[in-house]
Design a protein around this motif. Structure first.
Motif, PDB file in Angstrom:
ATOM      1  N   ASP A  44       0.849  -1.188   0.000  1.00  0.00           N
ATOM      2  CA  ASP A  44       0.000   0.000   0.000  1.00  0.00           C
ATOM      3  C   ASP A  44       0.880   1.232   0.000  1.00  0.00           C
ATOM      4  OD1 ASP A  44      -2.614   1.008  -0.024  1.00  0.00           O
ATOM      5  OD2 ASP A  44      -3.190  -0.461   1.500  1.00  0.00           O
ATOM      6  N   GLY A  50      -2.383  13.292  -2.323  1.00  0.00           N
ATOM      7  CA  GLY A  50      -3.687  12.658  -2.114  1.00  0.00           C
ATOM      8  C   GLY A  50      -4.024  12.347  -0.673  1.00  0.00           C
ATOM      9  N   HIS A  51      -3.007  12.132   0.159  1.00  0.00           N
ATOM     10  CA  HIS A  51      -3.289  11.644   1.511  1.00  0.00           C
ATOM     11  C   HIS A  51      -2.884  12.590   2.638  1.00  0.00           C
ATOM     12  CE1 HIS A  51      -3.053   7.768  -0.811  1.00  0.00           C
ATOM     13  NE2 HIS A  51      -4.082   7.471  -0.055  1.00  0.00           N
ATOM     14  N   PRO A  53      -2.962  16.312   3.637  1.00  0.00           N
ATOM     15  CA  PRO A  53      -3.302  17.728   3.473  1.00  0.00           C
ATOM     16  C   PRO A  53      -2.295  18.623   4.213  1.00  0.00           C
ATOM     17  CG  PRO A  53      -5.155  16.487   4.394  1.00  0.00           C
ATOM     18  CD  PRO A  53      -3.992  15.552   4.349  1.00  0.00           C
ATOM     19  N   PHE A  64       0.218   6.746  10.200  1.00  0.00           N
ATOM     20  CA  PHE A  64      -0.842   6.363   9.262  1.00  0.00           C
ATOM     21  C   PHE A  64      -0.302   5.385   8.208  1.00  0.00           C
ATOM     22  CE2 PHE A  64      -3.743   7.415   5.618  1.00  0.00           C
ATOM     23  CZ  PHE A  64      -4.916   6.990   6.204  1.00  0.00           C
ATOM     24  N   TYR A 167     -12.113  15.359   7.950  1.00  0.00           N
ATOM     25  CA  TYR A 167     -11.855  16.004   6.663  1.00  0.00           C
ATOM     26  C   TYR A 167     -12.771  17.216   6.483  1.00  0.00           C
ATOM     27  CZ  TYR A 167     -10.705  16.355   1.716  1.00  0.00           C
ATOM     28  OH  TYR A 167     -10.262  16.798   0.497  1.00  0.00           O
ATOM     29  N   LEU A 183      -8.664  12.756  11.014  1.00  0.00           N
ATOM     30  CA  LEU A 183      -8.344  12.183   9.699  1.00  0.00           C
ATOM     31  C   LEU A 183      -7.286  11.089   9.820  1.00  0.00           C
ATOM     32  CD1 LEU A 183      -9.051  12.471   6.710  1.00  0.00           C
ATOM     33  CD2 LEU A 183      -7.306  14.245   6.529  1.00  0.00           C
ATOM     34  N   PHE A 184      -6.382  11.271  10.793  1.00  0.00           N
ATOM     35  CA  PHE A 184      -5.300  10.295  10.951  1.00  0.00           C
ATOM     36  C   PHE A 184      -5.451   9.437  12.203  1.00  0.00           C
ATOM     37  CE2 PHE A 184      -3.492  13.493   8.093  1.00  0.00           C
ATOM     38  CZ  PHE A 184      -3.192  12.648   7.041  1.00  0.00           C
ATOM     39  N   SER A 208     -11.033   0.731   4.107  1.00  0.00           N
ATOM     40  CA  SER A 208     -10.162   1.817   3.641  1.00  0.00           C
ATOM     41  C   SER A 208     -10.885   2.744   2.671  1.00  0.00           C
ATOM     42  CB  SER A 208      -8.910   1.244   2.984  1.00  0.00           C
ATOM     43  OG  SER A 208      -9.242   0.353   1.954  1.00  0.00           O
ATOM     44  N   ASP A 209     -11.766   2.217   1.876  1.00  0.00           N
ATOM     45  CA  ASP A 209     -12.463   3.048   0.887  1.00  0.00           C
ATOM     46  C   ASP A 209     -13.877   3.431   1.328  1.00  0.00           C
ATOM     47  OD1 ASP A 209     -10.257   2.842  -0.827  1.00  0.00           O
ATOM     48  OD2 ASP A 209     -11.026   1.012  -1.731  1.00  0.00           O
ATOM     49  N   PHE A 257     -16.988   7.853   2.432  1.00  0.00           N
ATOM     50  CA  PHE A 257     -15.723   8.604   2.403  1.00  0.00           C
ATOM     51  C   PHE A 257     -14.529   7.663   2.472  1.00  0.00           C
ATOM     52  CE2 PHE A 257     -12.248  10.850   4.604  1.00  0.00           C
ATOM     53  CZ  PHE A 257     -12.071  11.937   3.764  1.00  0.00           C
ATOM     54  N   GLY A 258     -14.445   6.902   3.544  1.00  0.00           N
ATOM     55  CA  GLY A 258     -13.323   5.959   3.681  1.00  0.00           C
ATOM     56  C   GLY A 258     -12.256   6.490   4.607  1.00  0.00           C
ATOM     57  N   GLY A 259     -11.099   5.818   4.554  1.00  0.00           N
ATOM     58  CA  GLY A 259      -9.999   6.197   5.435  1.00  0.00           C
ATOM     59  C   GLY A 259     -10.198   5.730   6.859  1.00  0.00           C
ATOM     60  N   TYR A 261     -10.496   2.262   8.124  1.00  0.00           N
ATOM     61  CA  TYR A 261      -9.752   1.053   8.494  1.00  0.00           C
ATOM     62  C   TYR A 261     -10.421   0.275   9.614  1.00  0.00           C
ATOM     63  CZ  TYR A 261      -6.709   3.126   5.187  1.00  0.00           C
ATOM     64  OH  TYR A 261      -6.244   3.683   4.024  1.00  0.00           O
ATOM     65  N   TYR A 313     -14.999   6.394  -2.127  1.00  0.00           N
ATOM     66  CA  TYR A 313     -13.723   6.907  -2.630  1.00  0.00           C
ATOM     67  C   TYR A 313     -13.177   6.021  -3.738  1.00  0.00           C
ATOM     68  CZ  TYR A 313      -9.132   9.027  -2.497  1.00  0.00           C
ATOM     69  OH  TYR A 313      -7.996   9.693  -2.833  1.00  0.00           O
ATOM     70  N   HIS A 315      -9.843   6.233  -6.690  1.00  0.00           N
ATOM     71  CA  HIS A 315      -8.811   6.957  -7.434  1.00  0.00           C
ATOM     72  C   HIS A 315      -9.193   7.026  -8.906  1.00  0.00           C
ATOM     73  CE1 HIS A 315      -5.900   7.061  -4.132  1.00  0.00           C
ATOM     74  NE2 HIS A 315      -6.349   5.860  -3.818  1.00  0.00           N
TER      75      HIS A 315
HETATM   76  C1  LIG Z   1      -6.805  14.581   1.188  1.00  0.00           C
HETATM   77  C2  LIG Z   1      -7.310  13.345   1.908  1.00  0.00           C
HETATM   78  N1  LIG Z   1      -8.526  12.863   1.614  1.00  0.00           N
HETATM   79  C3  LIG Z   1      -8.996  11.799   2.272  1.00  0.00           C
HETATM   80  C4  LIG Z   1      -8.245  11.172   3.228  1.00  0.00           C
HETATM   81  C5  LIG Z   1      -8.798   9.997   3.999  1.00  0.00           C
HETATM   82  N2  LIG Z   1      -8.454   8.769   3.305  1.00  0.00           N
HETATM   83  C6  LIG Z   1      -7.318   8.151   3.590  1.00  0.00           C
HETATM   84  S1  LIG Z   1      -7.108   6.779   2.625  1.00  0.00           S
HETATM   85  C7  LIG Z   1      -8.598   7.027   1.831  1.00  0.00           C
HETATM   86  C8  LIG Z   1      -9.128   6.141   0.743  1.00  0.00           C
HETATM   87  C9  LIG Z   1      -8.416   4.902   0.505  1.00  0.00           C
HETATM   88  O1  LIG Z   1      -7.072   5.135   0.189  1.00  0.00           O
HETATM   89  P1  LIG Z   1      -6.243   4.225  -0.751  1.00  0.00           P
HETATM   90  O2  LIG Z   1      -4.913   4.836  -0.862  1.00  0.00           O
HETATM   91  O3  LIG Z   1      -7.012   3.964  -1.992  1.00  0.00           O
HETATM   92  O4  LIG Z   1      -6.159   2.904   0.114  1.00  0.00           O
HETATM   93  P2  LIG Z   1      -6.400   1.395  -0.265  1.00  0.00           P
HETATM   94  O5  LIG Z   1      -7.831   1.251  -0.672  1.00  0.00           O
HETATM   95  O6  LIG Z   1      -5.461   1.043  -1.380  1.00  0.00           O
HETATM   96  O7  LIG Z   1      -6.087   0.691   1.003  1.00  0.00           O
HETATM   97  C10 LIG Z   1      -9.216   8.162   2.341  1.00  0.00           C
HETATM   98  C11 LIG Z   1     -10.536   8.627   1.861  1.00  0.00           C
HETATM   99  C12 LIG Z   1      -6.965  11.695   3.474  1.00  0.00           C
HETATM  100  N3  LIG Z   1      -6.122  11.142   4.363  1.00  0.00           N
HETATM  101  N4  LIG Z   1      -6.522  12.781   2.822  1.00  0.00           N
END
Ligand SMILES: Cc1ncc(C[n+]2csc(CCOP(=O)(O)OP(=O)(O)O)c2C)c(N)n1
Ligand SMILES: Nc1ncnc2c1ncn2[C@@H]1O[C@H](COP(=O)(O)OP(=O)(O)O)[C@@H](O)[C@H]1O
Ligand SMILES: [Mg+2]
Length: 321
Positions: A44, A50-51, A53, A64, A167, A183-184, A208-209, A257-259, A261, A313, A315
């Motif tokens: 990963d 992207g992650h 801010p 994280f 967020y 967020l973290f 995660s998503d 939204f995701g993030g 875990y 979420y 990409h």
């Molecule tokens: C600017 C920003 N937007 C959203 C997040 C919250 N966030 C962290 S990971 C994620 C989505 C999943 O991330 P990805 O890198 O696709 O992880 P994977 O599915 O591969 O585990 C989100 C919405 C963040 N940390 N920073």
């Protein structure tokens, strides 16, 4: 020519996976038989645009980074063992930043008894942190996504939507510091996952998503749908405030939204009583939110069932507001 943005992350992965990956099914980790165990392998990456801010500290980022990788082992109910990294860093990155990042990452890895073995370092245009993690688990305890069946009960750990709330707090200028903290704030649910598997969970993945994206992936990859009861979704304690600030609904914040875990998993109906009791005894917070079936992903909200069309979420796709 086919632009990646016309396929989206999931469409792109579909094409690569079906053509070039042999002998695996889509899961949080690849599984390799090793005697009575599976070796679990996952990678990963996080990138600063992207992650992370503005205002993200190296401590937040490093912790994280370890968390997202550990979480993929957790999702299989695995024991994490080894970790290697590969960084691309801008030439103007301060060594102090990197040391603080490493310190925080290492602390999180140590909490889960995971050993850093080495890595790779390159100079580039923007910072990208990639990790590869290796874990192990008995075959019978490994929670494979392919073990999902219709008629199983669906549950999640803890609460959803705290990262989304963070967020929103950050974006809307309500509180940047609380926003980043939330967020973290994710934790890899390694210990919880093991207990959940020991007490009969079948399918498991991490969120995660976000919930909606995750169940869309499962429907697509395994053909099983989810019936979710909106009122049963355990929204985090900041979600109402975030809903007020943003105008988004609680469901959108908690599921789209995701993030997070947190873990999404299923339990056979026949094991429900014993499972729920065991979670109570172990002090693990789980909430049942619905069941699986062979139909579409649907949610019961405001007195009726509707199809879930939000995809969370992804990409290479337009980002939700
Ligand atoms: C600017 C920003 N937007 C959203 C997040 C919250 N966030 C962290 S990971 C994620 C989505 C999943 O991330 P990805 O890198 O696709 O992880 P994977 O599915 O591969 O585990 C989100 C919405 C963040 N940390 N920073
Ligand atoms: N570039 C890629 N090549 C091959 N398979 C991929 C690629 N990216 C993702 N996958 C596979 O797609 C599935 C889902 O990946 P992903 O959504 O990144 O998982 P996670 O959310 O656990 O990080 C996994 O089985 C993963 O191995
Ligand atoms: Mg990934």
């Amino acid at each position: 020519m086919v632009a990646l943005s016309s396929l989206g992350e999931r469409g792109i992965i579909d094409r690569i996976f079906s053509r070039y990956v042999k002998g695996q099914s889509k899961d949080d980790c690849a599984v390799v038989p090793a005697g009575r165990d599976y070796l679990l392998i996952s990678t990963d990456s996080l990138n600063e645009s992207g992650h992370f801010p503005d205002g993200t500290t190296p401590e937040m980022a490093g912790r994280f980074f370890a968390t997202v990788n550990l979480s993929d082992i957790a999702a299989m109910a695995g024991i994490p063992l080894y970790f290697v990294t590969a960084y691309t860093l801008r030439e103007d990155v301060d060594m102090d930043y990197l040391e603080r990042f490493e310190e925080s990452m290492s602390r999180q890895l140590r909490r889960f008894h995971t050993e850093l073995l080495g890595g790779d370092l390159k100079q580039g245009q923007s910072n990208v942190f990639s990790g590869t993690i290796i874990g192990r688990q008995r075959k019978s305890l490994t929670t494979l996504r392919s073990r999902i069946r219709k008629g199983q009960l669906v549950a999640v750990t803890n609460t959803l939507g705290e990262q989304a709330s963070g967020y929103i707090f950050y974006k809307h200028g309500y509180s940047r510091s609380l926003g980043l903290k939330l967020l973290f704030s994710a934790e890899p649910r390694v210990k919880e996952a093991l207990k959940i598997a020991e007490h009969g969970a079948q399918f498991m993945m991490d969120l995660s998503d976000g919930l909606f994206s995750s169940i869309a992936q499962v429907k697509h990859d395994y053909g099983i749908g989810f019936k979710i009861v909106g009122d049963d979704i355990p929204a985090g304690k900041h979600v109402d405030k975030a809903s007020f600030i943003s105008g988004l609904t609680r469901t959108e914040i908690a599921c789209n939204f995701g993030g997070e875990y947190e873990l999404l998993f299923t339990v056979p109906q026949a094991r429900y009583r014993e499972f729920a009791q065991a979670m109570e005894d172990e002090g693990i917070s789980v909430t049942f939110i619905g069941e699986t079936w062979d139909g579409d992903n649907i949610i019961f909200e405001n007195g009726s069932w509707r199809r879930i069309t939000q995809q969370g979420y992804e990409h290479f796709m337009p980002k939700p507001a």
